[in-house]
Design an enzyme around this catalytic site. Sequence first.
Site, PDB file in Angstrom:
ATOM      1  N   ASP A 259       0.858  -1.191   0.000  1.00  0.00           N
ATOM      2  CA  ASP A 259       0.000   0.000   0.000  1.00  0.00           C
ATOM      3  C   ASP A 259       0.894   1.241   0.000  1.00  0.00           C
ATOM      4  O   ASP A 259       2.021   1.202   0.507  1.00  0.00           O
ATOM      5  CB  ASP A 259      -0.875   0.053   1.261  1.00  0.00           C
ATOM      6  CG  ASP A 259      -1.900  -1.058   1.301  1.00  0.00           C
ATOM      7  OD1 ASP A 259      -2.318  -1.530   0.230  1.00  0.00           O
ATOM      8  OD2 ASP A 259      -2.280  -1.458   2.415  1.00  0.00           O
TER       9      ASP A 259
ATOM     10  N   ASP B  91      -1.300  -2.237  -4.501  1.00  0.00           N
ATOM     11  CA  ASP B  91      -2.584  -2.409  -3.818  1.00  0.00           C
ATOM     12  C   ASP B  91      -3.178  -1.034  -3.521  1.00  0.00           C
ATOM     13  O   ASP B  91      -3.171  -0.164  -4.385  1.00  0.00           O
ATOM     14  CB  ASP B  91      -2.392  -3.239  -2.550  1.00  0.00           C
ATOM     15  CG  ASP B  91      -3.683  -3.870  -2.042  1.00  0.00           C
ATOM     16  OD1 ASP B  91      -4.729  -3.733  -2.702  1.00  0.00           O
ATOM     17  OD2 ASP B  91      -3.653  -4.509  -0.972  1.00  0.00           O
TER      18      ASP B  91
ATOM     19  N   ASP C  87      -5.414   3.032   2.559  1.00  0.00           N
ATOM     20  CA  ASP C  87      -6.350   2.121   3.199  1.00  0.00           C
ATOM     21  C   ASP C  87      -6.402   2.366   4.705  1.00  0.00           C
ATOM     22  O   ASP C  87      -5.370   2.576   5.357  1.00  0.00           O
ATOM     23  CB  ASP C  87      -5.947   0.671   2.940  1.00  0.00           C
ATOM     24  CG  ASP C  87      -6.214   0.227   1.509  1.00  0.00           C
ATOM     25  OD1 ASP C  87      -6.811   1.023   0.740  1.00  0.00           O
ATOM     26  OD2 ASP C  87      -5.832  -0.900   1.158  1.00  0.00           O
TER      27      ASP C  87
ATOM     28  N   ARG D 177     -13.364   2.150  -5.283  1.00  0.00           N
ATOM     29  CA  ARG D 177     -12.999   2.333  -3.875  1.00  0.00           C
ATOM     30  C   ARG D 177     -12.626   3.784  -3.552  1.00  0.00           C
ATOM     31  O   ARG D 177     -11.560   4.031  -2.996  1.00  0.00           O
ATOM     32  CB  ARG D 177     -11.868   1.387  -3.469  1.00  0.00           C
ATOM     33  CG  ARG D 177     -12.182  -0.074  -3.646  1.00  0.00           C
ATOM     34  CD  ARG D 177     -11.079  -0.963  -3.106  1.00  0.00           C
ATOM     35  NE  ARG D 177     -11.404  -2.377  -3.294  1.00  0.00           N
ATOM     36  CZ  ARG D 177     -10.630  -3.383  -2.892  1.00  0.00           C
ATOM     37  NH1 ARG D 177      -9.489  -3.126  -2.269  1.00  0.00           N
ATOM     38  NH2 ARG D 177     -10.992  -4.631  -3.105  1.00  0.00           N
TER      39      ARG D 177
END
Length: 317
Positions: free
Chosen positions: A133, A156, A160, A213
């Site tokens: 990430d 990724d 997050d 997302r």
Amino acid sequence: MSTIVSLAARRVLGLVAALALAALSVTALDPAPAFAQTGLTGWATQNGGTTGGAGGPTTTVSSASAFTSAVASNSAKIVRVSGTIALSGMVNVGSNTTIIGNSGATFTGGGLNFDSDRNVIVYNMRFNNWSDDAINVQDSSTNLWFDNNTFGTGYDGALDIKRGSDFITVSWNRFNGTDKTMLLGHSDDNGGQDIGHLRVTYHHNWFNGTNQRTPRVRFGSTVHVYNNYYVNIGSYCVATTENAGVLFEGNYLENADDAVHIGEGSSDPGRILSRNNYLVNTGTPASSGSVSGVPYGYSLTTPSQVKSVVTASAGAS
């Protein structure tokens, strides 16, 4: 009342709310970036507020080893990043930290990990080609502010937030072509840790050709998504799942026809209130269920003007 703030005006105002005590030094060899914040708003103002490393010493770094060492402790500190730094994997960042990028400052190859941390600001950084990430927030981290950063693409998630983390603001960032952009809540079976937490504000971000997302939400309520600019979206903008409550208002959506998903994949549906969004070649975003308001004050930019305001000011310098 609408808020329309030019880039020049925002830079003059500086980092008033969060860094007033920091007393950053400015020298000919180590120029400070021109701060663009107009002041912290959103969930990161709650729970005692977010000041980062205000009052701590300032260190400038230009290598991965120096950066990793500089951000490790939990004492108050301001770490300024110069140039491009190739990170190896995820670097753990301690509490009470402000990370500020000089103009063009970039992390590549790896990312930043916040694990049970409190009171952190990340400002004016670029992230590219991360191997996991770009930013991972987990394990009940609280009071974080991610502002005026630019994200390219990587393996990724770009940013997050999960595992009971709370009281976070994500503002004035630019995301260029990211796929799994921002996950909020990592799995459907983690409600025991996440319910009552995952309160995040996303405002004045530029989602530029992203796929999905932005964000994908589980459990969190109320998640506030306002005054963002979405353009040329591949799959969807916001997904609300696992009884999350999302307030989706005042956004500018252009070529983003599948704006809202209620439920996603195997996740059960959540709740969303979509209101006052400005739509260009985009269908009306769905609403479902009731969503509570937020406890902090905020001013909406007029939705039709969000595009010009955000594209002028979002992202790193």
